[in-house]
Design a protein around this motif. Structure first.
Motif, PDB file in Angstrom:
ATOM      1  N   GLN A 167       4.518  -9.324 -10.875  1.00 39.67           N
ATOM      2  CA  GLN A 167       4.885 -10.189  -9.754  1.00 39.67           C
ATOM      3  C   GLN A 167       3.667 -10.578  -8.921  1.00 39.67           C
ATOM      4  N   LEU A 168       2.754  -9.646  -8.733  1.00 40.50           N
ATOM      5  CA  LEU A 168       1.580  -9.909  -7.898  1.00 40.50           C
ATOM      6  C   LEU A 168       0.376 -10.381  -8.707  1.00 40.50           C
ATOM      7  N   VAL A 221       0.915  -0.480  -1.177  1.00 45.49           N
ATOM      8  CA  VAL A 221      -0.263  -1.336  -1.218  1.00 45.49           C
ATOM      9  C   VAL A 221       0.012  -2.537  -0.326  1.00 45.49           C
ATOM     10  N   ARG A 222      -0.929  -3.443  -0.281  1.00 46.11           N
ATOM     11  CA  ARG A 222      -0.849  -4.548   0.684  1.00 46.11           C
ATOM     12  C   ARG A 222       0.470  -5.308   0.630  1.00 46.11           C
ATOM     13  N   ASP A 223       0.952  -5.661  -0.546  1.00 47.14           N
ATOM     14  CA  ASP A 223       2.146  -6.494  -0.648  1.00 47.14           C
ATOM     15  C   ASP A 223       3.304  -5.824  -1.383  1.00 47.14           C
ATOM     16  N   ASP A 259      -6.237  -2.405  -8.691  1.00 43.36           N
ATOM     17  CA  ASP A 259      -7.090  -3.407  -8.051  1.00 43.36           C
ATOM     18  C   ASP A 259      -6.570  -3.838  -6.682  1.00 43.36           C
ATOM     19  N   MET A 260      -5.411  -3.326  -6.277  1.00 41.59           N
ATOM     20  CA  MET A 260      -4.805  -3.768  -5.030  1.00 41.59           C
ATOM     21  C   MET A 260      -5.290  -2.936  -3.856  1.00 41.59           C
ATOM     22  N   SER A 261      -5.360  -3.578  -2.720  1.00 40.28           N
ATOM     23  CA  SER A 261      -5.749  -2.894  -1.495  1.00 40.28           C
ATOM     24  C   SER A 261      -4.603  -2.025  -1.004  1.00 40.28           C
ATOM     25  N   ASN A 262      -4.929  -0.929  -0.357  1.00 42.17           N
ATOM     26  CA  ASN A 262      -3.890  -0.115   0.257  1.00 42.17           C
ATOM     27  C   ASN A 262      -3.828  -0.372   1.756  1.00 42.17           C
ATOM     28  N   SER A 263      -4.315  -1.508   2.178  1.00 46.45           N
ATOM     29  CA  SER A 263      -4.294  -1.836   3.593  1.00 46.45           C
ATOM     30  C   SER A 263      -2.903  -2.257   4.012  1.00 46.45           C
ATOM     31  N   ASP A 294       6.478  -8.288  -1.519  1.00 42.95           N
ATOM     32  CA  ASP A 294       6.348  -9.515  -0.737  1.00 42.95           C
ATOM     33  C   ASP A 294       5.569 -10.498  -1.599  1.00 42.95           C
ATOM     34  N   LEU A 295       6.251 -11.527  -2.089  1.00 46.63           N
ATOM     35  CA  LEU A 295       5.616 -12.460  -3.004  1.00 46.63           C
ATOM     36  C   LEU A 295       4.834 -13.560  -2.294  1.00 46.63           C
ATOM     37  N   ASN A 296       4.901 -13.598  -0.973  1.00 46.23           N
ATOM     38  CA  ASN A 296       4.114 -14.551  -0.188  1.00 46.23           C
ATOM     39  C   ASN A 296       4.293 -15.988  -0.663  1.00 46.23           C
TER      40      ASN A 296
END
Length: 168
Positions: free
Chosen positions: A150-151, A10-12, A157-161, A34-36
């Motif tokens: 963590q996210l 997923v995105r992150d 609900d997360m994007s797979n981009s 990736d916790l950004n």
């Protein structure tokens, strides 16, 4: 050589299954998240504040198993395992500006109250096979739940981009 299978991207975050080909009884899942945000002392109590201040991002690698891999595996096999999973992060787009910490999660006390032995061994396997499958799914679920925590979002609900290891 071992087998790595990416289960989710997923995105992150990514979630992987890791299989030791010479010992298939060892269950291992790991996530790269990736916790950004900047890393904190809570993320790695051994880091100095100066070390934490020099990078702008924090990538968490969380390894889940039913065994303490550092104690169970021979030192060279454990080192190879860490090298293999670390290589996935080293190729990420923003790796050089990120702290990466590997956290080991040992699930040696799996709650078996939800485990129900199926009687049809032809369809479900014997007791040992069913217990192994239950443990594998329990550990996989723990890995997914940690990524969601963590996210602060459900995986559904997360994007797979694009994930940060993709080229821009």
């Amino acid at each position: 050589m071992d087998n790595l299978t990416r289960i989710l991207r997923v995105r992150d975050a990514e979630i992987w299954a890791y299989e030791f080909l010479d010992n298939k009884d060892i269950i291992v899942y790991f996530s790269i998240t990736d916790l950004n945000r900047k890393a904190t002392i809570h993320d790695n109590p051994l880091a100095t504040q100066e070390e934490l201040d020099e990078r702008n991002n924090y990538i968490s690698m969380d390894v889940h198993s039913h065994l303490d891999l550092k104690k169970t595996l021979a030192e060279d096999i454990f080192d190879d395992f860490i090298t293999n999973i670390s290589a996935l992060v080293e190729h990420m787009h923003d790796f050089h500006n990120a702290h990466v910490f590997i956290h080991m999660h040992v699930h040696d006390k799996i709650e078996l109250t939800d485990f129900q032995l199926e009687k049809d061994e032809e369809m479900h396997g014997d007791e040992k096979e069913q217990l192994y499958t239950f443990k594998r799914l329990w550990i996989q679920q723990a890995c997914f739940q940690l990524v969601e925590q963590q996210l602060n979002r459900k995986i559904t609900d997360m994007s797979n981009s694009r994930f940060c290891q993709d080229l821009k």
